[in-house]
Write a protein that holds these residues in place. Structure first.
Motif, mmCIF file in Angstrom:
data_model
loop_
_atom_site.group_PDB
_atom_site.id
_atom_site.type_symbol
_atom_site.label_atom_id
_atom_site.label_comp_id
_atom_site.label_asym_id
_atom_site.label_seq_id
_atom_site.Cartn_x
_atom_site.Cartn_y
_atom_site.Cartn_z
ATOM 1 N N LYS A 29 24.902 13.579 -28.007
ATOM 2 C CA LYS A 29 25.598 13.378 -28.617
ATOM 3 C C LYS A 29 26.276 15.017 -28.472
ATOM 4 N N LEU A 30 27.926 15.082 -29.108
ATOM 5 C CA LEU A 30 28.157 16.245 -28.074
ATOM 6 C C LEU A 30 27.838 17.455 -28.224
ATOM 7 N N GLY A 31 27.246 17.320 -29.782
ATOM 8 C CA GLY A 31 27.003 18.341 -30.307
ATOM 9 C C GLY A 31 25.738 18.823 -30.119
ATOM 10 N N ASP A 32 24.850 17.919 -30.123
ATOM 11 C CA ASP A 32 23.398 18.185 -29.545
ATOM 12 C C ASP A 32 23.495 19.594 -27.764
ATOM 13 N N ARG A 33 24.325 18.392 -26.861
ATOM 14 C CA ARG A 33 24.365 18.428 -25.117
ATOM 15 C C ARG A 33 24.960 19.978 -25.592
ATOM 16 N N LEU A 34 26.353 20.261 -26.877
ATOM 17 C CA LEU A 34 26.318 21.896 -26.450
ATOM 18 C C LEU A 34 25.439 22.695 -27.056
ATOM 19 N N LEU A 35 24.770 22.877 -28.143
ATOM 20 C CA LEU A 35 24.268 23.340 -28.362
ATOM 21 C C LEU A 35 22.624 23.588 -27.120
ATOM 22 N N ARG A 36 22.850 22.341 -26.560
ATOM 23 C CA ARG A 36 21.471 22.503 -25.553
ATOM 24 C C ARG A 36 21.844 23.089 -24.222
ATOM 25 N N SER A 83 37.820 23.447 -31.855
ATOM 26 C CA SER A 83 38.854 22.332 -32.680
ATOM 27 C C SER A 83 37.755 21.199 -32.821
ATOM 28 N N LEU A 84 36.496 21.354 -32.365
ATOM 29 C CA LEU A 84 36.077 20.392 -32.783
ATOM 30 C C LEU A 84 35.618 20.590 -33.965
ATOM 31 N N ASN A 85 35.255 19.040 -34.674
ATOM 32 C CA ASN A 85 35.028 18.897 -36.732
ATOM 33 C C ASN A 85 33.662 18.069 -36.429
ATOM 34 N N GLU A 86 33.276 17.684 -37.481
ATOM 35 C CA GLU A 86 31.363 17.451 -37.687
ATOM 36 C C GLU A 86 31.203 15.965 -37.139
#
Length: 71
Positions: free
Chosen positions: A36-43, A15-18
């Motif tokens: 950033k949330l995106g960076d944390r998820l990738l990590r 459900s997350l967008n850019e």
């Protein structure tokens, strides 16, 4: 950690967008990290893949019978 409802987590991520991924911050300033949330998820995903690889190496070394899903 065992998740009782793993599909809930997957649905939240879907459900997350850019904008969410780039503008939401995860503040772990107690350990010196604000990301950033995106960076944390990738990590998190990278960390889990490394852990899985280590476990697979241990199983190979111990010659444990296992499913060949990672080989």
């Amino acid at each position: 950690m065992f998740l009782k409802y793993p599909w809930r987590v997957i649905n939240v991520i879907k459900s997350l967008n850019e904008t969410d991924l780039t503008n939401r911050k995860i503040d772990r300033s107690d350990v010196g990290s604000v990301r950033k949330l995106g960076d944390r998820l990738l990590r998190i995903a990278y960390h889990e893949s490394v852990q899985t690889g280590q476990l697979l190496d241990y199983l190979r070394t111990a010659e444990v019978d296992r499913s060949l899903i990672w080989d």
